[in-house]
Design an enzyme around this catalytic site. Structure first.
Site, PDB file in Angstrom:
ATOM      1  N   ASP A  36      59.584  15.172  38.006  1.00 12.35           N
ATOM      2  CA  ASP A  36      60.046  16.325  38.385  1.00 12.35           C
ATOM      3  C   ASP A  36      58.842  17.195  37.701  1.00 12.35           C
ATOM      4  OD1 ASP A  36      61.118  19.202  38.566  1.00 12.35           O
ATOM      5  OD2 ASP A  36      62.923  18.179  39.085  1.00 12.35           O
ATOM      6  N   GLY A  41      63.386  22.745  38.853  1.00  6.71           N
ATOM      7  CA  GLY A  41      64.472  22.045  37.842  1.00  6.71           C
ATOM      8  C   GLY A  41      64.186  22.480  36.488  1.00  6.71           C
ATOM      9  N   ASP A  61      53.766  16.271  39.502  1.00  5.98           N
ATOM     10  CA  ASP A  61      54.044  16.850  40.942  1.00  5.98           C
ATOM     11  C   ASP A  61      53.521  16.033  41.904  1.00  5.98           C
ATOM     12  OD1 ASP A  61      53.375  18.587  42.867  1.00  5.98           O
ATOM     13  OD2 ASP A  61      52.839  20.306  41.933  1.00  5.98           O
ATOM     14  N   LEU A  66      51.507   9.130  42.811  1.00  9.39           N
ATOM     15  CA  LEU A  66      52.291   8.566  41.567  1.00  9.39           C
ATOM     16  C   LEU A  66      52.009   6.977  41.813  1.00  9.39           C
ATOM     17  CD1 LEU A  66      54.063   9.104  39.365  1.00  9.39           C
ATOM     18  CD2 LEU A  66      56.097   8.926  40.758  1.00  9.39           C
ATOM     19  N   LEU A  76      63.612  13.805  46.791  1.00  9.02           N
ATOM     20  CA  LEU A  76      64.540  15.168  46.704  1.00  9.02           C
ATOM     21  C   LEU A  76      63.398  16.369  46.120  1.00  9.02           C
ATOM     22  CD1 LEU A  76      67.642  13.869  44.871  1.00  9.02           C
ATOM     23  CD2 LEU A  76      67.091  13.785  47.490  1.00  9.02           C
ATOM     24  N   TYR A 148      59.170  26.376  54.329  1.00  6.72           N
ATOM     25  CA  TYR A 148      60.355  25.402  54.098  1.00  6.72           C
ATOM     26  C   TYR A 148      60.767  24.565  55.323  1.00  6.72           C
ATOM     27  CZ  TYR A 148      64.835  23.381  52.094  1.00  6.72           C
ATOM     28  OH  TYR A 148      65.619  22.561  51.722  1.00  6.72           O
ATOM     29  N   LYS A 152      59.644  20.643  56.149  1.00  7.71           N
ATOM     30  CA  LYS A 152      60.656  19.786  56.224  1.00  7.71           C
ATOM     31  C   LYS A 152      60.686  19.108  57.687  1.00  7.71           C
ATOM     32  CE  LYS A 152      63.144  19.580  52.276  1.00  7.71           C
ATOM     33  NZ  LYS A 152      63.216  18.736  51.524  1.00  7.71           N
ATOM     34  N   TYR A 162      56.046   6.685  59.591  1.00  9.16           N
ATOM     35  CA  TYR A 162      55.739   5.461  58.850  1.00  9.16           C
ATOM     36  C   TYR A 162      56.606   4.430  59.348  1.00  9.16           C
ATOM     37  CZ  TYR A 162      52.252   7.188  55.260  1.00  9.16           C
ATOM     38  OH  TYR A 162      51.032   7.615  54.733  1.00  9.16           O
TER      39      TYR A 162
END
Length: 327
Positions: A36, A41, A61, A66, A76, A148, A152, A162
């Site tokens: 996070d 959060g 982020d 990552l 999420l 948003y 999404k 994918y």
């Protein structure tokens, strides 16, 4: 012989929903890596998990790649209320789209299953009621909520591409309004705002006529659905609605919260925000057929648990001041 625990990555794991998912996975015997950037959060949501040797927190982020080794991924990460995602709409879109690309790339490399937290907002202001997964929505692509809503929608596109192109094992849930302990007190969620206003004795703010409706799912029920969806043996070639089917108007919700919290609050009315959906209710027949999921917690029962959570905060002066915009 000691069996290795399944390693689960939860992005947005310090958020309202993410913290509950982390907690449930730990209780189910998994090792959890919570990622996070703490934009919405909070470490307070996960502080009770730090004592668990199988819990790890990484400040990161997900718009940046990552590199990590895990057995499954729960994506999420993203602000989930208009107040928060409209603060930095470009970053919101980046989180939805670049975050999805980075997590899907990780799932592809590791050959692991991945869950995407999509949203009922992909349906926009729906012309079909209740909303079924086959409905394509009525969304404004250039409005103040588009970062948003369309972010999404694009993330869903990436997940299914994918899957088709790279055989990534995916699960996509369209999550309807969810509530419970650990919601931020200032992020514009209607239930948290109504409860805080009621507990502080402030007038409860109704936007528009108050006849617009939502269907509210208690967080424990929603986590049950997420875990069950991820527990399926194969990819699901369609988004899956997760939410409660009990529909309630904003006026009735405010009146119920006033009653349950024994408040003296009255109602005040303000203009309706742009592109605010008039009705929202899921058709969950697909989830029922697929893995036998239905919400179990009543609205009264869930609200009482949430009121108790915020009552403690109010008593300890962790929540003070005026209300915020509602969703």
């Amino acid at each position: 012989m000691i069996l290795r625990k399944r390693r689960c990555l939860v992005t947005g794991g310090a958020g309202f929903l993410g913290s509950h998912v982390c907690e449930r996975l730990l209780n189910n015997g998994c090792a959890v890596i919570c990622v996070d950037n703490l934009y919405t959060g909070s470490r307070l949501n996960i502080q009770h998990l730090f004592a668990n040797p199988f819990f790890q927190f990484i400040f990161h982020d997900i718009t940046q790649p990552l590199f990590i080794e895990v057995d499954e991924i729960y994506n999420l990460a993203c602000p989930a209320s208009p107040v928060q995602y409209q603060k930095d709409p470009v970053q919101t879109t980046k989180t939805c789209v670049l975050g999805a690309i980075n997590m899907l790339g990780l799932a592809k490399r590791l050959k692991v299953k991945i869950f995407q937290a999509s949203t009922s907002e992909v349906y926009g202001d729906p012309e079909v009621h209740p909303q079924v997964e086959s409905y394509r929505g009525s969304v404004n692509p250039v409005g103040i909520r588009s970062c948003y809503d369309e972010g999404k929608r694009c993330a869903e596109t990436l997940f299914f591409d994918y899957h088709r192109q790279h055989a990534v094992d995916i699960r996509v849930a369209r999550i309807f309004n969810t509530y419970g302990p650990r919601m931020q007190s200032n992020d514009g969620r209607v239930i948290s705002n109504f409860i805080i206003q009621a507990l502080l004795g402030q007038p409860i703010t109704i936007f528009g006529s108050g006849n617009q409706t939502r269907s509210f799912c208690y967080v424990d029920d929603l986590v049950d659905g997420i875990i069950a969806l991820m527990g399926l043996d194969t990819s699901v070639n369609s988004p899956v609605n997760l939410g409660n089917t009990i529909e309630i108007s904003m006026i009735d919700l405010a009146t119920l919260i006033i009653s349950l919290s024994d408040s003296s609050s009255t109602l005040i009315y303000k203009d309706l925000p742009l592109d605010d959906p008039s009705r929202r209710k899921p058709n969950i027949n697909f989830a029922k057929a697929l893995f036998g999921w239905t919400p179990a917690v009543s609205l009264d029962g869930g609200l009482m648990q949430t009121i108790d959570f915020y009552r403690y905060k109010v008593i300890n002066r962790e929540v003070v001041g005026e209300s915020y915009s509602l969703v």
